[in-house]
Write an enzyme that holds these catalytic residues in place. Structure first.
Site, PDB file in Angstrom:
ATOM      1  N   GLY A  74     -48.455 -27.629   1.136  1.00 35.45           N
ATOM      2  CA  GLY A  74     -49.532 -27.385   0.256  1.00 35.45           C
ATOM      3  C   GLY A  74     -49.899 -26.028   0.277  1.00 35.45           C
ATOM      4  O   GLY A  74     -49.121 -25.213  -0.443  1.00 35.45           O
ATOM      5  N   ARG A  75     -50.979 -25.863   0.826  1.00 38.42           N
ATOM      6  CA  ARG A  75     -51.541 -24.305   0.818  1.00 38.42           C
ATOM      7  C   ARG A  75     -50.417 -23.410   1.180  1.00 38.42           C
ATOM      8  O   ARG A  75     -50.256 -22.342   0.681  1.00 38.42           O
ATOM      9  CB  ARG A  75     -52.578 -24.191   1.881  1.00 38.42           C
ATOM     10  CG  ARG A  75     -53.939 -24.894   1.110  1.00 38.42           C
ATOM     11  CD  ARG A  75     -54.965 -25.350   2.377  1.00 38.42           C
ATOM     12  NE  ARG A  75     -54.575 -26.299   3.380  1.00 38.42           N
ATOM     13  CZ  ARG A  75     -55.283 -26.732   4.190  1.00 38.42           C
ATOM     14  NH1 ARG A  75     -56.710 -26.562   4.257  1.00 38.42           N
ATOM     15  NH2 ARG A  75     -54.811 -27.793   4.831  1.00 38.42           N
ATOM     16  N   ARG A 122     -49.386 -42.345  -2.796  1.00 42.48           N
ATOM     17  CA  ARG A 122     -49.911 -41.478  -1.857  1.00 42.48           C
ATOM     18  C   ARG A 122     -51.116 -42.244  -1.507  1.00 42.48           C
ATOM     19  O   ARG A 122     -51.971 -42.611  -2.169  1.00 42.48           O
ATOM     20  CB  ARG A 122     -50.416 -40.217  -2.434  1.00 42.48           C
ATOM     21  CG  ARG A 122     -50.911 -39.218  -1.393  1.00 42.48           C
ATOM     22  CD  ARG A 122     -50.847 -37.871  -1.863  1.00 42.48           C
ATOM     23  NE  ARG A 122     -50.536 -36.769  -0.932  1.00 42.48           N
ATOM     24  CZ  ARG A 122     -51.168 -35.456  -0.384  1.00 42.48           C
ATOM     25  NH1 ARG A 122     -52.194 -35.403  -1.223  1.00 42.48           N
ATOM     26  NH2 ARG A 122     -50.630 -34.786   0.483  1.00 42.48           N
ATOM     27  N   TYR A 172     -60.275 -41.331  -4.485  1.00 44.35           N
ATOM     28  CA  TYR A 172     -60.331 -41.438  -5.948  1.00 44.35           C
ATOM     29  C   TYR A 172     -60.123 -43.254  -6.322  1.00 44.35           C
ATOM     30  O   TYR A 172     -60.157 -43.866  -5.362  1.00 44.35           O
ATOM     31  CB  TYR A 172     -59.297 -40.914  -6.702  1.00 44.35           C
ATOM     32  CG  TYR A 172     -59.571 -39.359  -6.577  1.00 44.35           C
ATOM     33  CD1 TYR A 172     -60.777 -38.680  -7.096  1.00 44.35           C
ATOM     34  CD2 TYR A 172     -58.601 -38.462  -5.460  1.00 44.35           C
ATOM     35  CE1 TYR A 172     -61.138 -37.512  -6.796  1.00 44.35           C
ATOM     36  CE2 TYR A 172     -58.968 -37.190  -5.404  1.00 44.35           C
ATOM     37  CZ  TYR A 172     -60.259 -36.531  -5.834  1.00 44.35           C
ATOM     38  OH  TYR A 172     -60.667 -35.322  -5.634  1.00 44.35           O
ATOM     39  N   GLN A 192     -48.182 -36.248 -10.436  1.00 45.20           N
ATOM     40  CA  GLN A 192     -49.048 -36.976  -9.837  1.00 45.20           C
ATOM     41  C   GLN A 192     -50.118 -37.628 -10.924  1.00 45.20           C
ATOM     42  O   GLN A 192     -50.695 -36.838 -11.497  1.00 45.20           O
ATOM     43  CB  GLN A 192     -49.919 -36.400  -8.629  1.00 45.20           C
ATOM     44  CG  GLN A 192     -50.532 -37.341  -7.948  1.00 45.20           C
ATOM     45  CD  GLN A 192     -51.291 -36.418  -6.889  1.00 45.20           C
ATOM     46  OE1 GLN A 192     -52.106 -35.694  -6.983  1.00 45.20           O
ATOM     47  NE2 GLN A 192     -51.205 -37.275  -5.258  1.00 45.20           N
TER      48      GLN A 192
HETATM   49  C1  LIG Z   1     -56.295 -26.395  -3.977  1.00 48.02           C
HETATM   50  C2  LIG Z   1     -55.884 -27.765  -3.296  1.00 48.02           C
HETATM   51  C3  LIG Z   1     -55.760 -28.877  -4.365  1.00 48.02           C
HETATM   52  C4  LIG Z   1     -55.506 -30.028  -3.916  1.00 48.02           C
HETATM   53  N1  LIG Z   1     -55.236 -31.134  -5.092  1.00 48.02           N
HETATM   54  C5  LIG Z   1     -54.569 -32.293  -4.606  1.00 48.02           C
HETATM   55  C6  LIG Z   1     -54.330 -33.112  -5.636  1.00 48.02           C
HETATM   56  O1  LIG Z   1     -54.560 -32.761  -6.734  1.00 48.02           O
HETATM   57  N2  LIG Z   1     -53.949 -34.422  -5.287  1.00 48.02           N
HETATM   58  C7  LIG Z   1     -53.749 -34.744  -3.907  1.00 48.02           C
HETATM   59  O2  LIG Z   1     -53.113 -35.696  -3.666  1.00 48.02           O
HETATM   60  N3  LIG Z   1     -53.926 -33.827  -2.920  1.00 48.02           N
HETATM   61  C8  LIG Z   1     -54.379 -32.565  -3.241  1.00 48.02           C
HETATM   62  N4  LIG Z   1     -54.727 -31.685  -2.216  1.00 48.02           N
HETATM   63  C9  LIG Z   1     -54.361 -31.941  -0.788  1.00 48.02           C
HETATM   64  C10 LIG Z   1     -52.815 -31.536  -0.765  1.00 48.02           C
HETATM   65  O3  LIG Z   1     -51.828 -31.899  -1.179  1.00 48.02           O
HETATM   66  C11 LIG Z   1     -52.492 -31.640   0.638  1.00 48.02           C
HETATM   67  O4  LIG Z   1     -52.474 -32.971   1.017  1.00 48.02           O
HETATM   68  C12 LIG Z   1     -53.517 -30.909   1.783  1.00 48.02           C
HETATM   69  O5  LIG Z   1     -53.643 -29.483   1.389  1.00 48.02           O
HETATM   70  C13 LIG Z   1     -53.044 -30.601   3.240  1.00 48.02           C
HETATM   71  O6  LIG Z   1     -51.602 -29.736   3.205  1.00 48.02           O
HETATM   72  P1  LIG Z   1     -51.589 -28.267   3.452  1.00 48.02           P
HETATM   73  O7  LIG Z   1     -52.080 -28.180   4.925  1.00 48.02           O
HETATM   74  O8  LIG Z   1     -50.064 -28.123   3.626  1.00 48.02           O
HETATM   75  O9  LIG Z   1     -52.378 -27.647   2.466  1.00 48.02           O
HETATM   76  C14 LIG Z   1     -55.009 -30.267  -2.687  1.00 48.02           C
HETATM   77  C15 LIG Z   1     -55.220 -29.314  -1.706  1.00 48.02           C
HETATM   78  C16 LIG Z   1     -55.647 -28.069  -2.140  1.00 48.02           C
HETATM   79  C17 LIG Z   1     -55.546 -26.953  -0.799  1.00 48.02           C
END
Ligand SMILES: Cc1cc2nc3c(=O)[nH]c(=O)nc-3n(C[C@H](O)[C@H](O)[C@H](O)COP(=O)(O)O)c2cc1C
Length: 378
Positions: A319-320, A227, A175, A104
């Protein structure tokens, strides 16, 4: 495996012809665990090695393409060829476990901490973010904008040389790319600002720069994803209506996928579309099948994943959940889905191979992760 989960394991053929082994992607997640000099660290390699065995695609934490675009401490860089050897290790680590490795890429714009960018925080206009304590950014000059667009192309070349299978352009989460598309942060009156079509100029130019680098340097199919976040809370700010315009423009760009960034997959529109459907359902409908669409947000169990796929998305990102349960895909495949953990325990860091800075982030923001006080994750 329980056959009702078969839809999660259908192959996906991307527009570039690449075949993905299942419909699960690891969502990009910043871990702030790279070395201070912007190189990839051993801790992050171990973290990815633990999580790349199941999903068909692993999207890395976001890397910055320009020196004045560093958005986080402990973020890794792709601003120079000297970073390619470390990036190669990252791509290899992910691919060795069987996933496609997608990097990314972004510029943090007005969300960069001043000390990460020598105090020179830049954006489309001089409007600060509404986050308390945000600095007033400096408005980028035309030549600087052109140079950042070129940086996205150079980053793509480096990603190809490092052996990645693709890049995801990070146009989400407030961003720089979103700062140009948003009527909140972009108040320009030159070729980069104005009505919604003119505010598309920067995102579209970034895509062109990335795609021309792919055409020039990639010797085999290379994924280009994009994205975006569908809405902003501010007024003026992005609404669903403007996201439909963005979706229409992206659908004509020959992208391999569009990834809709949401914290909650089922969230409803705030403005610009009625709430008879979720944002995700509106956007899938708008894409008209012209381009694969990926959804994300608060999906934990395989049954929740099936319901999400039922909206017509092509793939689902986790993600999480993949931090909490690195074997999510494998446990479904082996019929052990009842053992999928959906909570973290405070004793889990080592077992789950989570680097210190990410672990501190997880414990430091209440409610961000479901954390149990004691015992093993469950
Ligand atoms: C620790 C953390 C770091 C994240 N860093 C990014 C990132 O670098 N780029 C991005 O597009 N989204 C980032 N996100 C958002 C996740 O990609 C995702 O959209 C969000 O956590 C919701 O999905 P989930 O409920 O499956 O975690 C981050 C989320 C978390 C929890």
């Amino acid at each position: 495996m329980n056959s009702k989960y078969n839809p999660l394991f259908e192959q996906v053929t991307l527009p570039n012809g690449m075949i993905l082994k299942n419909k699960i992607m690891m969502a990009p997640m910043t871990h702030s665990s790279s070395n201070n000099n912007g190189t990839v660290s051993d801790a992050e390699l171990a973290y990815y090695a633990r999580r790349s065995g199941g999903a068909s695609v692993v999207v890395t934490a976001v890397t910055y393409v320009s020196d004045n675009g560093k958005g986080f401490p402990g973020q890794f860089s792709i601003t120079d060829d000297s970073f390619i050897p470390g990036l190669t290790k990252l791509a290899d680590t992910i691919k060795e476990q069987g996933a496609k490795a997608v990097l990314q890429i972004f510029h943090g714009g007005r969300l960069c901490p001043p000390d990460a960018v020598g105090g020179d925080v830049v954006s489309a206009s001089t409007i600060p973010s509404e986050k308390p304590g945000s600095p007033v950014p400096r408005e980028l000059e035309d030549a600087e904008i052109v140079s950042i667009i070129e940086d996205f192309g150079e980053a793509t070349r480096r990603a190809i040389e490092a052996g990645f299978d693709g890049v995801e352009i990070h146009g989400a989460n407030g961003y720089l790319i979103q700062q140009f598309f948003s009527p909140h942060s972009n108040r320009r009156e030159d070729r980069w600002g104005g009505d919604v079509q003119r505010r598309l100029s920067f995102p579209m130019a970034v895509i062109d720069s990335v795609q021309s680098a792919v055409q020039k340097h990639a010797k085999s199919p290379f994924i280009v994803g994009y994205r975006f976040s569908p809405e902003e809370p501010e007024t003026p700010g992005l609404t669903m209506e403007e996201s439909f315009v963005l979706m229409d423009a992206l659908a004509e760009k020959n992208l391999d996928y569009i990834h809709v960034s949401l914290l909650d997959f089922w969230s409803k529109p705030r403005r610009g579309a009625d709430d008879s459907k979720s944002r995700m359902e509106w956007l899938v409908e708008r894409a008209q099948g012209k381009v694969p669409v990926i959804g994300v947000g608060l999906i934990h169990t395989p049954d929740e994943a099936l319901a999400a796929l039922g909206t017509g998305i092509t793939m689902l990102a986790l993600g999480r959940e993949l931090i909490i349960e690195p074997d999510w895909v494998e446990k479904i495949e082996s019929g052990n889905e009842e053992h999928i953990a959906v909570h973290l325990s405070k004793e889990d860091q080592e077992r789950l191979v989570i680097p210190d800075p990410l672990w501190n982030m997880i414990l430091g923001v209440p409610g961000w992760f479901p954390v149990l006080e004691t015992g093993e994750s469950k």
